[in-house]
Design a protein around this motif. Structure first.
Motif, PDB file in Angstrom:
ATOM      1  N   SER A  72      18.703  -1.662 -29.015  1.00 27.75           N
ATOM      2  CA  SER A  72      19.866  -1.376 -30.035  1.00 27.75           C
ATOM      3  C   SER A  72      20.766  -0.528 -28.981  1.00 27.75           C
ATOM      4  N   TRP A  73      19.543  -0.279 -27.926  1.00 30.15           N
ATOM      5  CA  TRP A  73      21.363   0.264 -26.863  1.00 30.15           C
ATOM      6  C   TRP A  73      22.432  -0.753 -26.769  1.00 30.15           C
ATOM      7  N   TYR A  74      21.753  -2.147 -26.101  1.00 30.27           N
ATOM      8  CA  TYR A  74      22.506  -3.407 -25.941  1.00 30.27           C
ATOM      9  C   TYR A  74      23.573  -3.673 -27.612  1.00 30.27           C
ATOM     10  N   VAL A  75      22.636  -3.400 -28.654  1.00 32.20           N
ATOM     11  CA  VAL A  75      23.396  -3.796 -29.798  1.00 32.20           C
ATOM     12  C   VAL A  75      24.385  -2.230 -29.945  1.00 32.20           C
ATOM     13  N   GLU A  83      24.628  -8.879 -30.111  1.00 37.31           N
ATOM     14  CA  GLU A  83      24.158  -9.676 -31.663  1.00 37.31           C
ATOM     15  C   GLU A  83      22.606  -9.251 -31.515  1.00 37.31           C
ATOM     16  N   LEU A  84      21.396  -9.287 -32.141  1.00 38.21           N
ATOM     17  CA  LEU A  84      19.957  -8.779 -32.536  1.00 38.21           C
ATOM     18  C   LEU A  84      19.553 -10.384 -33.271  1.00 38.21           C
ATOM     19  N   THR A  85      18.353 -11.261 -32.881  1.00 36.24           N
ATOM     20  CA  THR A  85      18.994 -12.487 -33.467  1.00 36.24           C
ATOM     21  C   THR A  85      17.098 -12.690 -33.277  1.00 36.24           C
ATOM     22  N   SER A 105       7.588  -7.377 -30.334  1.00 38.94           N
ATOM     23  CA  SER A 105       7.040  -6.003 -29.322  1.00 38.94           C
ATOM     24  C   SER A 105       6.914  -5.891 -27.984  1.00 38.94           C
ATOM     25  N   ASP A 106       6.776  -7.406 -27.637  1.00 40.11           N
ATOM     26  CA  ASP A 106       7.019  -7.809 -26.482  1.00 40.11           C
ATOM     27  C   ASP A 106       8.691  -8.008 -25.957  1.00 40.11           C
ATOM     28  N   LYS A 107       9.493  -8.351 -26.800  1.00 40.08           N
ATOM     29  CA  LYS A 107      10.999  -8.708 -26.302  1.00 40.08           C
ATOM     30  C   LYS A 107      12.168  -8.936 -27.179  1.00 40.08           C
ATOM     31  N   ALA A 108      12.933  -9.035 -26.921  1.00 43.17           N
ATOM     32  CA  ALA A 108      14.414  -8.989 -28.064  1.00 43.17           C
ATOM     33  C   ALA A 108      15.247 -10.150 -27.782  1.00 43.17           C
ATOM     34  N   ILE A 109      16.149 -10.810 -28.485  1.00 44.54           N
ATOM     35  CA  ILE A 109      16.203 -12.095 -28.226  1.00 44.54           C
ATOM     36  C   ILE A 109      18.029 -10.653 -28.409  1.00 44.54           C
ATOM     37  N   LEU A 110      19.128 -11.498 -28.276  1.00 41.89           N
ATOM     38  CA  LEU A 110      20.358 -10.671 -28.985  1.00 41.89           C
ATOM     39  C   LEU A 110      21.459 -12.009 -27.646  1.00 41.89           C
ATOM     40  N   ASN A 111      22.413 -11.761 -28.468  1.00 39.95           N
ATOM     41  CA  ASN A 111      23.241 -12.540 -28.021  1.00 39.95           C
ATOM     42  C   ASN A 111      24.510 -11.795 -27.682  1.00 39.95           C
TER      43      ASN A 111
END
Length: 138
Positions: free
Chosen positions: A23-26, A32-34, A38-44
């Motif tokens: 959420s902070w990065y977005v 952009e959250l893709t 629970s272990d990772k988030a992938i963002l562009n």
């Protein structure tokens, strides 16, 4: 070797809380959250994928140089000094931990900032000439 590495496609960053950091990065960096579990988030962001990986306490992508100075492992580029100053001001308004705009003795200016987990990043006011040409940026 005939083939060459073409680009950096993915950067992995250690974080404590996947949902909070994503959420902070977005919200703060316009990523952009893709994907998220629970272990990772992938963002562009900035023409690459950024994987936020749940890690142990006090992990970061930072390192210390031979003189004991904490260093960043990633520099973002913006298109010119006005863009750098605008982003710096925006980060200050968002209460992101940022350093002063610096003259480091080379072309352009820079400043550093940190994410919620203490990962340190650099922002440079000069886009690479190859990137500018490829994407037709003045």
């Amino acid at each position: 070797m005939k083939e060459k590495l073409i680009r950096v496609g993915t950067t992995y960053l250690p974080i404590k809380d996947v949902s909070v950091s994503a959420s902070w990065y977005v919200d703060n960096l316009g990523a952009e959250l893709t994907y998220m579990d629970s272990d990772k988030a992938i963002l562009n962001i900035a023409n690459q994928s950024l994987f936020l990986v749940k890690s142990k306490e006090n992990e970061s992508a930072n390192f210390y140089d031979a003189n004991g100075e904490e260093r960043f492992s990633l520099t973002f580029e913006v298109n010119g000094l006005a863009a750098l100053e605008s982003i710096h001001n925006d980060f200050l308004k968002k209460k992101i931990r940022v350093g002063e705009i610096e003259n480091r003795g080379h072309a352009g200016r820079n400043f550093i900032f940190y994410d919620l987990d203490g990962n340190k990043f650099d922002v440079w006011s000069e886009l690479s000439p190859i990137f500018k040409e490829k994407y037709k940026i003045d």
